[in-house]
Every structure is written in structure tokens, then in C-alpha cells.
Design an enzyme around this catalytic site. Sequence first.
Site, PDB file in Angstrom:
ATOM      1  N   GLY A 192       0.780  -1.232   0.000  1.00 26.81           N
ATOM      2  CA  GLY A 192       0.000   0.000   0.000  1.00 26.81           C
ATOM      3  C   GLY A 192       0.813   1.284   0.000  1.00 26.81           C
ATOM      4  CB  SER A 193       4.278   2.239  -0.918  1.00 28.39           C
ATOM      5  OG  SER A 193       4.418   1.924  -2.271  1.00 28.39           O
TER       6      SER A 193
ATOM      7  CG  LEU B  98      -2.032  -8.848  -6.573  1.00 33.04           C
ATOM      8  CD1 LEU B  98      -1.169  -9.849  -5.809  1.00 33.04           C
ATOM      9  CD2 LEU B  98      -1.282  -8.342  -7.806  1.00 33.04           C
TER      10      LEU B  98
ATOM     11  CG  LEU C  14     -10.012 -10.297 -14.237  1.00 35.08           C
ATOM     12  CD1 LEU C  14      -8.974  -9.435 -14.971  1.00 35.08           C
ATOM     13  CD2 LEU C  14     -10.313 -11.551 -15.064  1.00 35.08           C
ATOM     14  CB  ILE C  15     -12.083  -5.547 -12.107  1.00 34.91           C
ATOM     15  CG1 ILE C  15     -10.932  -4.902 -11.326  1.00 34.91           C
ATOM     16  CG2 ILE C  15     -13.391  -4.809 -11.851  1.00 34.91           C
ATOM     17  CD1 ILE C  15     -11.071  -4.944  -9.813  1.00 34.91           C
TER      18      ILE C  15
ATOM     19  CG  ASN D 297      -4.118  -1.420 -12.557  1.00 36.72           C
ATOM     20  OD1 ASN D 297      -3.895  -1.509 -11.345  1.00 36.72           O
ATOM     21  ND2 ASN D 297      -3.466  -2.150 -13.444  1.00 36.72           N
TER      22      ASN D 297
ATOM     23  CG  HIS E  80       1.285  -2.797 -15.467  1.00 35.48           C
ATOM     24  ND1 HIS E  80       0.916  -3.972 -14.860  1.00 35.48           N
ATOM     25  CD2 HIS E  80       2.342  -3.105 -16.250  1.00 35.48           C
ATOM     26  CE1 HIS E  80       1.710  -4.944 -15.273  1.00 35.48           C
ATOM     27  NE2 HIS E  80       2.587  -4.448 -16.119  1.00 35.48           N
TER      28      HIS E  80
ATOM     29  CD  GLU F 274       4.321   1.966  -9.169  1.00 39.31           C
ATOM     30  OE1 GLU F 274       3.917   1.119  -9.959  1.00 39.31           O
ATOM     31  OE2 GLU F 274       4.553   1.712  -7.971  1.00 39.31           O
TER      32      GLU F 274
HETATM   33  C1  GRF Z   1       2.897  -1.105  -7.721  1.00 40.91           C
HETATM   34  O1  GRF Z   1       4.127  -1.362  -8.287  1.00 40.91           O
HETATM   35  C2  GRF Z   1       1.863  -0.997  -8.786  1.00 40.91           C
HETATM   36  O2  GRF Z   1       2.355  -0.570 -10.000  1.00 40.91           O
HETATM   37  C3  GRF Z   1       1.368  -2.409  -8.936  1.00 40.91           C
HETATM   38  O3  GRF Z   1       1.433  -2.950  -7.640  1.00 40.91           O
HETATM   39  C4  GRF Z   1       2.419  -2.284  -6.880  1.00 40.91           C
HETATM   40  C5  GRF Z   1       1.807  -1.846  -5.587  1.00 40.91           C
HETATM   41  O4  GRF Z   1       2.770  -1.388  -4.694  1.00 40.91           O
HETATM   42  N1  GRF Z   1       0.097  -2.456  -9.587  1.00 40.91           N
HETATM   43  P1  GRF Z   1       2.337  -0.750  -3.317  1.00 40.91           P
HETATM   44  O5  GRF Z   1       1.521  -1.796  -2.568  1.00 40.91           O
HETATM   45  O6  GRF Z   1       1.533   0.465  -3.609  1.00 40.91           O
HETATM   46  O7  GRF Z   1       3.596  -0.430  -2.605  1.00 40.91           O
END
Ligand code: GRF
Length: 197
Positions: free
Chosen positions: A12-13, A85, A87-88, A102, A104, A174
Site C-alpha cells: 500500500g505504498s 491482484l 481480476l475485476i 489501475n 502498472h 509511481e
Molecule cells: C505497484 O508497483 C503498482 O504498479 C502495482 O502494484 C504495486 C503496488 O505497490 N500495480 P504498493 O503496494 O503500492 O507499494
Amino acid sequence: MTNIAIFASGRGSNAKKIIEYFKGHQHIQVKLIVSNKANAPVLEIAQANGLEKLVLNRPSFYQTQDLLTTLNNFKIDFIILAGFLWLIPPYLVQAFRKKMVNIHPALLPKFGGKGMYGMHVHEAVKLAGETETGITIHLVNEQYDEGAVLFQARCAVNEQDSPLDIAKKVQRLEHLHFAPVIEKLVTQLEASSTDSF
Ligand code: GRF
């Protein structure tokens, strides 16, 4: 006010960055954190920030539409997948079409699809000898990582970079871009829904 739900399965960062970014925001608020894992660290982040939490149960998520009622009760307008993780399912895609994004950790359409998450992505990037990678923020449809791309940011991959080095560079992107991109999208959506009245 636009109410956001963040769906996350793990650390959840990104969720944390987004929560912090929208604290005290004039017209966007994170209202609910949804996870498929009862022990996911992201739920502790929710707790620490006084946010509502919801833990999903697989049969209910896929075989009923009860989640829509819950999201409706929380008046959720927009969904962010931040490391979610599962699938929706189609009912949720349809209910939040163009209102669910989302992130990625690669430059889609490269290195996407089922099984392409976390370090698997960065290991594949390394193995393929890519000279750059990055992040993709995209709309969510019924397939993994296939909705319309809304935003990408890039970083270099050097020969000496390990998958972990790549992961760190990507995570920096991100944390820098996800929340501002969401702010822009939500603001555009708000403007377009006002236009139609
Ligand atoms: C991120 O790298 C994001 O791109 C992917 O999952 C990871 C989640 O990281 N979909 P965090 O839990 O937010 O640290």
C-alpha cells in the site's frame, strides 16, 4: 465532493501517497480502502488514517454484486486499483466504466497480463534487455492491463541495474505521478458531468 475507494492487496505504498495527497483537498477525498487480504499492510494504513476499510471475500466478489451496494452506501464515485491482484468482474467494470484506473509498473502493452505483477515485471524487463521502463496508468476493463492508456512516465534501465534497482526507479515514478494524474482525471470527469446538465 468526489469520493474515492482504493483497492489494494499488499503493502500500500501508493495508497499511502494518494491518501496523503488528497488530505484536505477541496473536492476529492479518499473514503474507503478495499483489500482482498485481511492482513494486508494497506489496511493498517487505512486504520492509521481513520479511513473506512473493507475486506473482500472471493465468492461474494465474483458471484454476487453486493459490493456495488456497499460502494453505493459509501457514495464512491471513483475507484483506484493500486496493487490489487484480483481480476475485476464485469459488473464492477460496467458500474465504474471510465471511473476506475489501475497503475502498472511497466510501459504497457509490454510486460502486462496475468502473472505480471511486482518483481515478476521487473525481472522480465531485465531479462528482455530493455533500455527503458516506466509506469502506465490506464482505465480498467474486463482484461488484466488492457484498458485505455491514460498516462505513462519513463525511466532508463542501465545494464548494471538489477530487478530491484529497476523496481526502485519505477516506484519513484509511481509515487510522483499517480496522485496528480488521478486529481487531473477526476477533475476532468467532474467538469464533463457538470457540462451535461
Ligand atoms: C505497484 O508497483 C503498482 O504498479 C502495482 O502494484 C504495486 C503496488 O505497490 N500495480 P504498493 O503496494 O503500492 O507499494
